[in-house]
Design a protein around this motif. Structure first.
Motif, mmCIF file in Angstrom:
data_model
loop_
_atom_site.group_PDB
_atom_site.id
_atom_site.type_symbol
_atom_site.label_atom_id
_atom_site.label_comp_id
_atom_site.label_asym_id
_atom_site.label_seq_id
_atom_site.Cartn_x
_atom_site.Cartn_y
_atom_site.Cartn_z
ATOM 1 N N LEU A 1 0.764 -1.100 0.253
ATOM 2 C CA LEU A 1 0.131 0.109 0.068
ATOM 3 C C LEU A 1 0.687 1.793 -0.096
ATOM 4 O O LEU A 1 0.163 2.190 -0.318
ATOM 5 N N ALA A 2 1.914 0.849 0.980
ATOM 6 C CA ALA A 2 3.122 2.056 0.943
ATOM 7 C C ALA A 2 3.397 2.939 -0.983
ATOM 8 O O ALA A 2 3.492 4.370 -0.754
ATOM 9 N N ALA A 3 3.773 1.268 -1.754
ATOM 10 C CA ALA A 3 4.827 1.421 -2.595
ATOM 11 C C ALA A 3 3.670 2.051 -3.835
ATOM 12 O O ALA A 3 3.878 3.496 -4.408
ATOM 13 N N ILE A 4 2.258 1.906 -3.373
ATOM 14 C CA ILE A 4 1.071 1.769 -4.473
ATOM 15 C C ILE A 4 0.894 3.561 -3.934
ATOM 16 O O ILE A 4 0.798 4.544 -4.761
ATOM 17 N N GLU A 5 1.078 4.348 -2.939
ATOM 18 C CA GLU A 5 0.981 5.424 -2.288
ATOM 19 C C GLU A 5 1.964 6.628 -3.032
ATOM 20 O O GLU A 5 1.525 7.528 -3.502
ATOM 21 N N ARG A 6 3.375 5.653 -2.933
ATOM 22 C CA ARG A 6 4.825 6.750 -3.241
ATOM 23 C C ARG A 6 4.849 7.201 -4.954
ATOM 24 O O ARG A 6 5.767 7.480 -5.060
ATOM 25 N N SER A 7 3.794 6.412 -6.034
ATOM 26 C CA SER A 7 3.854 5.556 -7.344
ATOM 27 C C SER A 7 3.592 7.461 -7.736
ATOM 28 O O SER A 7 2.832 8.118 -7.783
ATOM 29 N N ASN A 8 4.578 7.845 -8.077
ATOM 30 C CA ASN A 8 4.162 9.004 -9.117
ATOM 31 C C ASN A 8 4.057 9.139 -10.877
ATOM 32 O O ASN A 8 3.302 10.318 -11.375
ATOM 33 N N ASP A 9 4.526 8.098 -11.186
ATOM 34 C CA ASP A 9 3.352 7.719 -12.574
ATOM 35 C C ASP A 9 2.788 6.504 -12.951
ATOM 36 O O ASP A 9 3.250 5.602 -12.487
ATOM 37 N N LEU A 10 2.755 6.343 -13.833
ATOM 38 C CA LEU A 10 1.670 5.087 -14.174
ATOM 39 C C LEU A 10 2.225 3.801 -15.072
ATOM 40 O O LEU A 10 2.520 2.857 -14.152
ATOM 41 N N ASN A 11 3.980 4.562 -15.225
ATOM 42 C CA ASN A 11 4.752 3.280 -15.405
ATOM 43 C C ASN A 11 5.242 2.656 -13.649
ATOM 44 O O ASN A 11 5.698 1.265 -13.237
ATOM 45 N N GLU A 12 5.989 3.370 -12.851
ATOM 46 C CA GLU A 12 6.200 3.104 -11.055
ATOM 47 C C GLU A 12 5.219 1.898 -11.146
ATOM 48 O O GLU A 12 4.636 1.503 -10.407
ATOM 49 N N LEU A 13 3.866 2.957 -11.259
ATOM 50 C CA LEU A 13 2.463 1.897 -10.044
ATOM 51 C C LEU A 13 2.657 0.967 -10.731
ATOM 52 O O LEU A 13 1.961 -0.240 -10.297
ATOM 53 N N THR A 14 3.276 0.709 -12.281
ATOM 54 C CA THR A 14 3.023 -1.011 -13.486
ATOM 55 C C THR A 14 3.730 -1.815 -12.695
ATOM 56 O O THR A 14 4.014 -3.145 -12.353
ATOM 57 N N GLN A 15 5.084 -1.713 -11.736
ATOM 58 C CA GLN A 15 6.401 -2.491 -11.763
ATOM 59 C C GLN A 15 5.893 -2.011 -9.706
ATOM 60 O O GLN A 15 5.912 -4.075 -9.844
ATOM 61 N N VAL A 16 5.321 -1.818 -9.861
ATOM 62 C CA VAL A 16 4.327 -2.183 -8.072
ATOM 63 C C VAL A 16 3.115 -3.030 -7.926
ATOM 64 O O VAL A 16 3.331 -4.169 -7.659
ATOM 65 N N ARG A 17 2.331 -3.363 -9.432
ATOM 66 C CA ARG A 17 1.792 -4.616 -9.451
ATOM 67 C C ARG A 17 1.970 -5.466 -9.874
ATOM 68 O O ARG A 17 2.036 -6.422 -9.557
ATOM 69 N N ASN A 18 3.701 -5.703 -11.276
ATOM 70 C CA ASN A 18 3.985 -6.415 -11.119
ATOM 71 C C ASN A 18 4.814 -7.081 -9.474
ATOM 72 O O ASN A 18 4.580 -8.400 -9.781
ATOM 73 N N GLU A 19 5.548 -6.576 -8.896
ATOM 74 C CA GLU A 19 6.161 -6.716 -7.960
ATOM 75 C C GLU A 19 5.231 -7.715 -6.878
ATOM 76 O O GLU A 19 5.665 -8.756 -6.668
ATOM 77 N N GLU B 1 -6.342 5.047 -11.673
ATOM 78 C CA GLU B 1 -7.578 6.661 -11.894
ATOM 79 C C GLU B 1 -6.983 7.757 -11.669
ATOM 80 O O GLU B 1 -6.723 8.966 -12.742
ATOM 81 N N ALA B 2 -6.755 8.154 -10.744
ATOM 82 C CA ALA B 2 -5.692 9.164 -10.134
ATOM 83 C C ALA B 2 -5.093 9.814 -11.554
ATOM 84 O O ALA B 2 -4.929 11.131 -11.605
ATOM 85 N N LEU B 3 -3.380 9.018 -11.189
ATOM 86 C CA LEU B 3 -2.653 9.414 -12.360
ATOM 87 C C LEU B 3 -2.762 9.012 -13.946
ATOM 88 O O LEU B 3 -2.651 10.348 -14.421
ATOM 89 N N THR B 4 -3.847 8.494 -14.085
ATOM 90 C CA THR B 4 -4.192 8.606 -15.169
ATOM 91 C C THR B 4 -5.350 10.249 -15.174
ATOM 92 O O THR B 4 -4.955 11.305 -16.475
ATOM 93 N N LEU B 5 -5.765 10.330 -14.087
ATOM 94 C CA LEU B 5 -6.683 12.598 -14.395
ATOM 95 C C LEU B 5 -5.444 13.051 -14.244
ATOM 96 O O LEU B 5 -5.327 13.948 -15.154
ATOM 97 N N VAL B 6 -4.245 12.712 -14.026
ATOM 98 C CA VAL B 6 -2.953 13.854 -14.034
ATOM 99 C C VAL B 6 -2.437 14.117 -14.713
ATOM 100 O O VAL B 6 -1.772 15.176 -15.780
ATOM 101 N N ALA B 7 -2.507 12.466 -15.685
ATOM 102 C CA ALA B 7 -1.639 12.381 -17.301
ATOM 103 C C ALA B 7 -2.111 13.772 -18.312
ATOM 104 O O ALA B 7 -1.348 14.275 -18.338
ATOM 105 N N LEU B 8 -3.702 12.796 -18.202
ATOM 106 C CA LEU B 8 -3.981 13.956 -19.143
ATOM 107 C C LEU B 8 -4.534 15.488 -18.695
ATOM 108 O O LEU B 8 -4.155 16.402 -20.156
ATOM 109 N N GLN B 9 -4.475 16.020 -17.596
ATOM 110 C CA GLN B 9 -4.448 17.372 -17.274
ATOM 111 C C GLN B 9 -3.386 17.835 -17.346
ATOM 112 O O GLN B 9 -3.165 19.313 -18.326
ATOM 113 N N GLU B 10 -1.743 17.189 -17.509
ATOM 114 C CA GLU B 10 -0.646 16.938 -18.361
ATOM 115 C C GLU B 10 -0.673 18.079 -19.246
ATOM 116 O O GLU B 10 -0.086 18.244 -19.774
#
Ligand code: FA5
Length: 344
Positions: free
Chosen positions: A12-30, A76-85
């Motif tokens: 849960l902490a690693a998910i929270e720390r993820s800054n973008d969708l790539n990092e999140l995918t790595q956490v999912r795999n781990e 969902e949160a990171l996708t929204l941030v990516a879209l806004q950026e």
């Protein structure tokens, strides 16, 4: 059991720390892939005492569900941030003036040709074209101008060889149409096209110019039909006030033949420099199709009659738009051509 809770907390902490969708995918795999931490915890279940397994299984499932839920929310949160950026980076100011691309316009000869075609189409005529490199047969013979006839001198010709030439008038399309439509009368056509003559170029003559021929053949077609048709053409092209007059003339392929004048649209018939003081301007040649021309095409000249006329598109354009030299039509000066934008 403690290990499961640690993995969950760490995940849960690693998910929270993820800054973008790539990092999140790595956490999912781990944590959640087949060889991830949760799967390896699960594989330990087989070594447990049977009485502990249900509680262990429930805890693992809870761990898995919580991680999946957290991953989904973060995604969902990171996708929204990516879209806004992306939107912040890609914005455009739609109020900025656009780049202007130069847009062309129709040539005055095209404008006149289209206008004449439209007038005749509205009266049920078909538009027919023909070859510019033409057989002597259709340009002269079938127009009742046999070899060595002096009438050939009226239209000095560019010959390709003894059989082929550059057509000198759109009457060549007329003779082709007569032959083709001999079995499907009546005929009602206009025939536009380029024609060529060995004329010296000057303000009113060009060695290559444009004609439009009109042809009607059927039963009971008379000179009055020709006059009514040309009257309508003159009014449509030059204004409601225009009247026309016929002057006797000579063409080998029409009998009788006439030259047609329209009352001057500049001075209303009073006389000015455009009409050279006469009040009239010559616009075309016309007549009743010679019975021999009909016979040569296989049409019974005793039963059917027809009229034909031929006009020079450049001359009509010059009158209509006040062009003082026919050569302007062929020198491609963009300043001259752009004057016709407003007529489209
Ligand atoms: C003919 O060509 C006849 N075939 C027209 C015709 C058709 C008569 C059907 C009867 C029945 P003419 O040679 O007069 O006729 O040319 C017709 C028109 O072409 C002239 O009125 C003139 O407007 C134009 N014209 C003739 N020679 C030139 C030229 N060198 N440059 C520009 N326009 C020309």
């Amino acid at each position: 059991m403690k290990e499961i809770t640690d993995v969950k907390e760490a995940g849960l902490a690693a998910i929270e720390r993820s800054n973008d969708l790539n990092e999140l995918t790595q956490v999912r795999n781990e944590y959640l892939s087949k060889k991830g931490l949760v799967a390896s915890l699960m594989s330990g279940m087989k070594d447990l005492d049977a009485s502990l397994r249900p509680a262990f299984g429930a805890l693992i499932n809870d761990c898995k569900e919580e991680l999946e839920k957290a991953l989904k929310q973060k995604q969902e949160a990171l996708t929204l941030v990516a879209l806004q950026e992306k939107m912040a980076k890609d914005w455009i100011d739609i109020s900025l003036p656009a780049t202007k691309f130069p847009v062309g316009n129709l040539h005055p000869l095209t404008l006149v040709q289209q206008e004449i075609e439209d007038i005749f189409r509205s009266m049920g005529y078909r538009v027919v074209e023909g070859p510019e490199v033409e057989l002597d047969l259709y340009n002269f013979e079938r127009a009742n101008i046999p070899a060595d006839h002096p009438a050939r001198d009226m239209q000095d010709t560019f010959y390709v060889d003894s059989k082929w030439l550059l057509r000198t008038h759109t009457t060549a399309i007329q003779t082709r149409t007569l032959e083709k439509s001999a079995d499907s009368l009546p005929i009602k056509v206009v025939c536009p096209g380029k024609v060529y003559r060995r004329d010296d170029d000057d303000a009113t003559h060009s060695h290559q110019f444009t004609q439009i021929e009109g042809l009607v053949v059927g039963e009971n077609i008379t000179l009055a039909d020709l006059k009514g048709t040309l009257q309508l053409l003159a009014k449509s092209m030059f204004g409601e006030q225009r009247i026309i007059r016929f002057r006797p003339s000579y063409f080998q392929f029409t009998e009788p033949s006439v030259e047609v004048d329209v009352s001057c649209h500049i001075c209303n018939g009073k006389g000015c420099n455009v009409c050279k003081g006469s009040g009239w301007i010559e616009i075309l040649g016309a007549g009743m199709v010679h019975p021999h021309v009909l016979d040569m095409a296989g049409i019974d000249g005793t039963k059917y009659t027809g009229f034909a006329f031929g006009l020079g598109v450049e001359r009509v354009a010059m009158l209509k738009y006040g062009i003082d030299d026919i050569r302007h039509c062929y020198t491609n000066d963009a300043r001259f051509l752009s004057l016709f934008k407003r007529f489209e």
